[in-house]
Scaffold this active site. Structure first.
Site, PDB file in Angstrom:
ATOM      1  N   ASP A 100      43.926  48.329  52.175  1.00 59.19           N
ATOM      2  CA  ASP A 100      43.688  47.085  51.438  1.00 59.19           C
ATOM      3  C   ASP A 100      44.201  45.923  52.273  1.00 59.19           C
ATOM      4  OD1 ASP A 100      43.383  45.087  49.558  1.00 59.19           O
ATOM      5  OD2 ASP A 100      44.900  45.874  48.166  1.00 59.19           O
TER       6      ASP A 100
ATOM      7  N   SER B  66      37.186  43.709  46.110  1.00 64.34           N
ATOM      8  CA  SER B  66      38.343  43.134  45.423  1.00 64.34           C
ATOM      9  C   SER B  66      37.961  41.816  44.759  1.00 64.34           C
ATOM     10  CB  SER B  66      39.480  42.882  46.418  1.00 64.34           C
ATOM     11  OG  SER B  66      40.468  42.085  45.804  1.00 64.34           O
TER      12      SER B  66
ATOM     13  N   MET C 166      48.835  48.977  52.399  1.00 66.92           N
ATOM     14  CA  MET C 166      48.489  47.573  52.597  1.00 66.92           C
ATOM     15  C   MET C 166      48.358  47.313  54.093  1.00 66.92           C
ATOM     16  SD  MET C 166      48.196  46.300  49.617  1.00 66.92           S
ATOM     17  CE  MET C 166      47.796  44.669  50.272  1.00 66.92           C
TER      18      MET C 166
ATOM     19  N   MET D 249      49.156  39.876  40.344  1.00 70.77           N
ATOM     20  CA  MET D 249      50.322  39.323  41.062  1.00 70.77           C
ATOM     21  C   MET D 249      51.217  38.587  40.076  1.00 70.77           C
ATOM     22  SD  MET D 249      48.406  37.779  44.375  1.00 70.77           S
ATOM     23  CE  MET D 249      47.136  38.714  45.241  1.00 70.77           C
TER      24      MET D 249
ATOM     25  N   ASP E 102      43.401  42.799  41.527  1.00 72.46           N
ATOM     26  CA  ASP E 102      44.737  42.485  42.033  1.00 72.46           C
ATOM     27  C   ASP E 102      45.539  41.705  41.010  1.00 72.46           C
ATOM     28  OD1 ASP E 102      44.836  43.479  44.794  1.00 72.46           O
ATOM     29  OD2 ASP E 102      43.116  42.153  45.086  1.00 72.46           O
TER      30      ASP E 102
ATOM     31  N   HIS F 194      38.223  46.648  42.454  1.00 69.92           N
ATOM     32  CA  HIS F 194      39.663  46.535  42.712  1.00 69.92           C
ATOM     33  C   HIS F 194      40.160  45.227  42.109  1.00 69.92           C
ATOM     34  CE1 HIS F 194      43.352  47.290  45.127  1.00 69.92           C
ATOM     35  NE2 HIS F 194      43.338  45.995  45.401  1.00 69.92           N
TER      36      HIS F 194
ATOM     37  N   MET G  59      50.875  44.154  41.862  1.00 71.74           N
ATOM     38  CA  MET G  59      51.862  43.609  42.805  1.00 71.74           C
ATOM     39  C   MET G  59      52.895  42.892  41.948  1.00 71.74           C
ATOM     40  SD  MET G  59      49.143  42.384  45.668  1.00 71.74           S
ATOM     41  CE  MET G  59      47.779  42.530  44.510  1.00 71.74           C
TER      42      MET G  59
ATOM     43  N   HIS H 277      45.602  47.066  40.880  1.00 72.77           N
ATOM     44  CA  HIS H 277      46.679  47.033  41.873  1.00 72.77           C
ATOM     45  C   HIS H 277      47.759  46.077  41.383  1.00 72.77           C
ATOM     46  CE1 HIS H 277      47.773  45.789  46.312  1.00 72.77           C
ATOM     47  NE2 HIS H 277      48.766  46.394  45.695  1.00 72.77           N
TER      48      HIS H 277
HETATM   49  C1  DX5 Z   1      46.019  41.216  48.825  1.00 73.73           C
HETATM   50  C2  DX5 Z   1      45.244  42.043  47.849  1.00 73.73           C
HETATM   51  C3  DX5 Z   1      43.917  42.475  48.364  1.00 73.73           C
HETATM   52  C4  DX5 Z   1      42.986  41.335  48.709  1.00 73.73           C
HETATM   53  C5  DX5 Z   1      42.268  41.753  49.939  1.00 73.73           C
HETATM   54  O1  DX5 Z   1      47.292  41.008  48.340  1.00 73.73           O
HETATM   55  O2  DX5 Z   1      45.964  43.223  47.486  1.00 73.73           O
HETATM   56  O3  DX5 Z   1      43.274  43.396  47.493  1.00 73.73           O
HETATM   57  O4  DX5 Z   1      42.045  41.028  47.724  1.00 73.73           O
HETATM   58  O5  DX5 Z   1      41.497  40.700  50.388  1.00 73.73           O
HETATM   59  P1  DX5 Z   1      40.798  40.709  51.810  1.00 73.73           P
HETATM   60  O6  DX5 Z   1      39.867  41.881  51.825  1.00 73.73           O
HETATM   61  O7  DX5 Z   1      40.119  39.396  51.856  1.00 73.73           O
HETATM   62  O8  DX5 Z   1      41.892  40.871  52.837  1.00 73.73           O
HETATM   63 ZN    ZN Z   2      44.821  44.812  46.357  1.00 74.03          ZN
END
Ligand code: DX5
Ligand code: ZN
Length: 224
Positions: free
Chosen positions: A175, A8, A141, A37, A35, A33, A70, A68
């Protein structure tokens, strides 16, 4: 089941973002991956369609980009992330009361993008059941979304097992808080795809860590 390992980018060194994307590409991982947000669905902000385009530019042709979302309004941005070169777009089923999940999934699949349906830790497996026919993968998650580096929530394991029982051939991704111990727990419950941010980016040799994580998960699947 095919085991997939996805670093990620959230845990990358942002001062060297291009090089970090290259590090993932050279690690033997199955996908990057990304992310996204929005400051509403989760209390944080992260990457944008421009970041997805940068990933696509740096990654070798054919390297998968797993995006991903969010976000409270994934329907307004999914197309832009598809356009930027996402191989898969994941959005959250907590939105299912107001979002037309099937329409968004169909629109993405019509342009050749895979669809991932994401579930927060508290959202039950049953929430996904009506939508499994339109999903290419389910993302469970294993932390509360919003930040990297949090601790794995083991309470999610029975949900993974329930989804695996319901959909034996489905790609089930985890994840949050994934390392070689928690990946094994998730694999034992039935997960076959593993996102890891802080764990993999902290390694001096990411390729060795990806191979090790893959071996740990494959061993669990081999036993099953
Ligand atoms: C969290 C993200 C994850 C994050 C995971 O909201 O969706 O993808 O990067 O990070 P680690 O592996 O450090 O928990
Ligand atoms: Zn993620």
């Amino acid at each position: 089941m095919k085991i997939s390992i996805l670093p990620s980018l959230l845990s990358a060194d942002l001062g060297r973002l291009g090089a970090e994307i290259g590090r993932v590409a050279a690690s033997g991982a199955d996908a990057l991956h990304l992310d996204v947000m929005d400051g509403h669905f989760v209390p944080n902000l992260s990457f944008s369609p421009a970041t997805a385009a940068l990933c696509r530019k740096v990654l070798p042709e054919g390297f998968a980009l797993n995006t991903h979302l969010m976000m409270t309004n994934p329907e307004a941005y999914a197309e832009r992330f598809a356009q930027a070169g996402s191989t898969t777009v994941q959005f959250h089923l907590e939105l299912r009361e107001r979002l037309n999940v099937r329409a968004l999934a169909a629109a993405l699949q019509a342009r050749g993008v895979r669809v991932g349906l994401a579930l927060n830790p508290e959202t039950p497996a049953e929430a996904a059941y009506p939508f499994l026919p339109c999903a290419d993968e389910v993302l469970c998650m294993t932390v509360h979304p919003g930040y990297g580096g949090q601790a794995f929530i083991a309470d999610v394991l029975p949900k993974i097992a329930a989804l695996r029982e319901r959909a034996p051939a489905l790609d089930i991704m985890v994840d949050g808080g994934i390392n070689r111990e928690t990946a094994a727990l998730a694999a034992r419950a039935g997960a076959n795809a593993f996102v890891a941010g802080s764990y993999l980016f902290a390694q001096a040799d990411m390729a060795a860590a990806v191979a090790d994580l893959r071996a740990v998960c494959a061993a669990v699947w081999g036993r099953a």
